[in-house]
Scaffold this motif. Structure first.
Motif, mmCIF file in Angstrom:
data_model
loop_
_atom_site.group_PDB
_atom_site.id
_atom_site.type_symbol
_atom_site.label_atom_id
_atom_site.label_comp_id
_atom_site.label_asym_id
_atom_site.label_seq_id
_atom_site.Cartn_x
_atom_site.Cartn_y
_atom_site.Cartn_z
ATOM 1 N N LEU A 1 0.858 -1.178 0.000
ATOM 2 C CA LEU A 1 0.000 0.000 0.000
ATOM 3 C C LEU A 1 0.896 1.229 0.000
ATOM 4 C CD1 LEU A 1 -2.827 1.317 0.274
ATOM 5 C CD2 LEU A 1 -2.553 1.114 2.762
ATOM 6 N N TRP A 2 0.684 2.125 -0.991
ATOM 7 C CA TRP A 2 1.539 3.299 -1.165
ATOM 8 C C TRP A 2 0.743 4.586 -0.982
ATOM 9 C CZ3 TRP A 2 6.739 2.470 -2.348
ATOM 10 C CH2 TRP A 2 7.082 1.199 -2.816
ATOM 11 N N ASP A 3 1.446 5.626 -0.589
ATOM 12 C CA ASP A 3 0.908 6.981 -0.576
ATOM 13 C C ASP A 3 1.710 7.772 -1.612
ATOM 14 O OD1 ASP A 3 0.332 9.737 -0.067
ATOM 15 O OD2 ASP A 3 -0.224 9.244 1.992
ATOM 16 N N MET A 4 1.019 8.371 -2.584
ATOM 17 C CA MET A 4 1.707 9.086 -3.654
ATOM 18 C C MET A 4 2.538 10.260 -3.146
ATOM 19 S SD MET A 4 -0.877 9.057 -6.919
ATOM 20 C CE MET A 4 -2.317 9.670 -6.053
ATOM 21 N N ARG A 5 2.252 10.717 -1.928
ATOM 22 C CA ARG A 5 3.011 11.835 -1.369
ATOM 23 C C ARG A 5 4.289 11.384 -0.672
ATOM 24 N NH1 ARG A 5 -2.146 13.652 2.027
ATOM 25 N NH2 ARG A 5 -1.935 11.394 2.398
ATOM 26 N N LEU A 6 4.446 10.050 -0.565
ATOM 27 C CA LEU A 6 5.613 9.493 0.122
ATOM 28 C C LEU A 6 6.142 8.326 -0.699
ATOM 29 C CD1 LEU A 6 7.411 9.412 2.720
ATOM 30 C CD2 LEU A 6 5.758 7.761 3.646
ATOM 31 N N ASN A 7 7.116 8.589 -1.552
ATOM 32 C CA ASN A 7 7.579 7.530 -2.449
ATOM 33 C C ASN A 7 8.799 6.781 -1.931
ATOM 34 O OD1 ASN A 7 9.451 9.563 -2.768
ATOM 35 N ND2 ASN A 7 9.636 9.307 -4.996
ATOM 36 N N SER A 8 9.238 7.081 -0.726
ATOM 37 C CA SER A 8 10.435 6.429 -0.195
ATOM 38 C C SER A 8 10.173 4.988 0.241
ATOM 39 C CB SER A 8 11.006 7.225 0.980
ATOM 40 O OG SER A 8 10.046 7.348 2.031
ATOM 41 N N LYS A 9 8.972 4.709 0.731
ATOM 42 C CA LYS A 9 8.640 3.357 1.173
ATOM 43 C C LYS A 9 7.121 3.202 1.236
ATOM 44 C CE LYS A 9 8.873 4.541 6.105
ATOM 45 N NZ LYS A 9 9.474 4.196 7.409
ATOM 46 N N PRO A 10 6.629 1.959 1.162
ATOM 47 C CA PRO A 10 5.170 1.749 1.249
ATOM 48 C C PRO A 10 4.655 1.990 2.654
ATOM 49 C CG PRO A 10 6.327 -0.351 1.184
ATOM 50 C CD PRO A 10 7.367 0.712 0.942
ATOM 51 N N ILE A 11 3.370 2.306 2.748
ATOM 52 C CA ILE A 11 2.729 2.486 4.052
ATOM 53 C C ILE A 11 2.636 1.160 4.787
ATOM 54 C CG2 ILE A 11 0.609 3.225 5.213
ATOM 55 C CD1 ILE A 11 0.014 4.982 2.821
ATOM 56 N N HIS A 12 2.309 0.101 4.020
ATOM 57 C CA HIS A 12 2.159 -1.218 4.659
ATOM 58 C C HIS A 12 2.394 -2.296 3.604
ATOM 59 C CE1 HIS A 12 0.822 -4.077 7.669
ATOM 60 N NE2 HIS A 12 0.072 -4.660 6.746
ATOM 61 N N ILE A 13 2.894 -3.446 4.060
ATOM 62 C CA ILE A 13 3.072 -4.617 3.206
ATOM 63 C C ILE A 13 2.159 -5.726 3.728
ATOM 64 C CG2 ILE A 13 4.661 -6.359 2.348
ATOM 65 C CD1 ILE A 13 6.916 -4.364 2.666
ATOM 66 N N PHE A 14 1.280 -6.220 2.867
ATOM 67 C CA PHE A 14 0.353 -7.290 3.238
ATOM 68 C C PHE A 14 0.977 -8.627 2.853
ATOM 69 C CE2 PHE A 14 -2.167 -3.508 2.582
ATOM 70 C CZ PHE A 14 -3.096 -3.542 3.619
ATOM 71 N N SER A 15 1.123 -9.508 3.826
ATOM 72 C CA SER A 15 1.730 -10.820 3.596
ATOM 73 C C SER A 15 0.713 -11.907 3.910
ATOM 74 C CB SER A 15 2.975 -11.000 4.472
ATOM 75 O OG SER A 15 3.947 -10.010 4.171
ATOM 76 N N GLY A 16 0.564 -12.843 2.999
ATOM 77 C CA GLY A 16 -0.390 -13.928 3.191
ATOM 78 C C GLY A 16 -0.334 -14.930 2.053
ATOM 79 N N HIS A 17 -0.024 -14.450 0.855
ATOM 80 C CA HIS A 17 0.127 -15.344 -0.290
ATOM 81 C C HIS A 17 1.510 -16.001 -0.264
ATOM 82 C CE1 HIS A 17 -3.554 -14.505 -2.453
ATOM 83 N NE2 HIS A 17 -3.360 -13.198 -2.336
ATOM 84 N N THR A 18 1.585 -17.213 -0.800
ATOM 85 C CA THR A 18 2.857 -17.922 -0.876
ATOM 86 C C THR A 18 3.417 -17.961 -2.295
ATOM 87 O OG1 THR A 18 1.678 -20.026 -1.137
ATOM 88 C CG2 THR A 18 2.302 -19.372 1.100
ATOM 89 N N GLY A 19 2.700 -17.354 -3.252
ATOM 90 C CA GLY A 19 3.164 -17.286 -4.631
ATOM 91 C C GLY A 19 3.093 -15.861 -5.143
ATOM 92 N N ASN A 20 3.462 -15.665 -6.391
ATOM 93 C CA ASN A 20 3.377 -14.344 -6.994
ATOM 94 C C ASN A 20 1.929 -13.840 -6.968
ATOM 95 O OD1 ASN A 20 6.098 -14.492 -7.613
ATOM 96 N ND2 ASN A 20 5.762 -15.146 -9.715
ATOM 97 N N VAL A 21 1.739 -12.571 -6.642
ATOM 98 C CA VAL A 21 0.398 -11.984 -6.627
ATOM 99 C C VAL A 21 0.144 -11.376 -7.999
ATOM 100 C CG1 VAL A 21 -1.175 -10.392 -5.492
ATOM 101 C CG2 VAL A 21 0.654 -11.475 -4.179
ATOM 102 N N LEU A 22 -0.854 -11.915 -8.692
ATOM 103 C CA LEU A 22 -1.120 -11.526 -10.075
ATOM 104 C C LEU A 22 -2.003 -10.287 -10.179
ATOM 105 C CD1 LEU A 22 -1.804 -15.100 -11.505
ATOM 106 C CD2 LEU A 22 0.363 -13.843 -11.430
#
Length: 401
Positions: A301-322
């Motif tokens: 999850l990104w904020d366009m006003r802050l491009n240095s890092k994402p706001i949050h990373i959601f982890s739950g899938h074990t494969g590539n997220v399409l």
């Protein structure tokens, strides 16, 4: 793995088969409706059309969707298809105490032999249909990305239920790419199309002069503008729903480029995901937020006003997220599909997954939220399966539903 038992051999169920068996056993308790349909060939794409035939007194409601086929080995015939979908209507849902389910026929309100999913129109298509998207302002116009590297625009209302000839007859052919790809989007208003492909190009076409000329012969239209060119393949191209002059492109190098169409060079802003990006979706509630879905199970999850890092990373899938897509009727829900064969519904308030759909035996190539059912989803996978389901809302409470 094979096991000997009393002189006979049998195949031990795989972990995926056991997981699917557990899911199937519990499915009648998890869904308000669930329909599984076997396609003749795999589809890499699916999308609801913004049409519904329903009333508060109707037993069933009818919707339409678009899918596309891949050519089987040794054949070249591929098709763009318009589906007619029939699911329980508002009146039936209010009367039905047990969930409608194909898995348990005794609970089904449909008569034996009733087909919930029918192909209404078949349209001959050149090359595999990698992606198909309808125009928001004119749903009869459908743009496709083909494995032959071209884009095509069809007016499906002008086509008979079955093709008169095997020769494709698109309204327009959009040339410019030298390789196939999957990134495709319409502007939220007007008739502009943006595309991203494996040749590293992000291209834009303005169809305003051509969209309403069905009598015009098919011709190539050179791209009007090159938005981005990279040495790596591009997987995704999206318009911002609230600011149609803002687009996002991303691909194999993990870089997400925000491009303002008024000043396309250089990109207005870039975000470093670190891993290959397959999909992007702008938040319908917060104009400055967007999701990126990528390799190794990451959703950011990104904020366009802050491009240095994402706001949050959601982890739950074990494969590539399409794919990751926001729910159009919710301020916090989104869904994601993965090569791990699951579709997960997430809540941004709790930052956790709240539902996992495990009905697919193959990787769900694409899915789409149902705008007329708060928790309804249409999905297709690489094993020829199309699934139409609506999660039981009583399983959890979400304020914005």
């Amino acid at each position: 793995m094979q096991t000997e038992l009393l002189g006979e051999s049998f195949c031990q169920p795989t972990e995926a088969e056991l997981s699917h068996h557990v899911w199937a056993k519990n499915a009648p308790l998890l869904y308000d409706s669930l329909v599984t349909h076997q396609l003749d060939f795999p589809s890499l794409t699916c999308q609801f059309l913004p049409l519904i035939d329903s009333s508060n007194l109707s037993t069933l409601q009818t919707q339409k969707a678009v899918i596309g086929s891949q050519a089987p080995p040794g054949e070249s015939l591929t098709q763009l298809m318009i589906l007619r979908l029939k699911t329980p209507g508002p009146s039936l849902k209010s009367r039905q105490s047990a969930p409608f389910s194909i898995i348990k026929p005794e609970n089904s309100v449909l008569k034996p032999g009733f087909n919930c999913i029918q192909v209404e129109t078949r349209i001959a298509h050149s090359g595999d249909v990698n992606r198909a998207r309808c125009c928001p302002g004119a749903y009869n116009l459908i743009a496709t990305k083909s494995s032959d590297s071209n884009l095509y625009v069809f007016d499906y209302s002008k086509h008979p239920p079955t093709p008169k000839t095997p020769n494709p007859e698109p309204l327009l052919t959009l040339a410019g790419h030298s390789a196939q790809g999957f990134g495709l989007d319409w502007a939220p208003s007007g008739h502009r199309v943006i595309s991203a492909s494996n040749d590293g190009l992000g291209l834009l076409w303005d169809l305003e002069k051509f969209a309403y000329l069905p009598s015009r012969p098919t011709e190539d239209i050179a791209y009007s503008e090159k938005l981005l060119e990279k040495s790596f393949g591009l997987n995704e191209a999206r318009f911002h729903w609230a600011s149609p002059e803002l687009t996002a492109l991303a691909g194999e190098d993990g870089e997400i480029s925000l491009v303002d169409l008024r000043t396309p060079k250089p990109p207005s802003c870039t975000f470093q995901s670190g891993k290959e990006v397959f999909a992007i979706d702008f938040s319908p509630a917060v104009e400055t937020s967007f999701l990126s879905a990528g390799a190794e199970g990451e959703i950011k999850l990104w904020d366009m006003r802050l491009n240095s890092k994402p706001i949050h990373i959601f982890s739950g899938h074990t494969g590539n997220v399409l794919k990751a897509q926001w729910n159009p009727k919710s301020n916090s829900l989104f869904a994601s599909s993965s090569t791990d064969k699951s579709i997960i519904i997430w809540d941004c308030h709790s930052l956790k997954p709240i539902f996992i759909h495990k009905g697919h035996f193959g990787a769900p190539n694409d899915f789409d939220w149902n705008a007329y059912a708060p928790l309804g989803i249409l999905s297709v996978d690489e094993e020829n399966s199309l699934q139409l389901f609506e999660v039981d809302s009583d399983l959890f409470v979400e304020e914005s539903l």
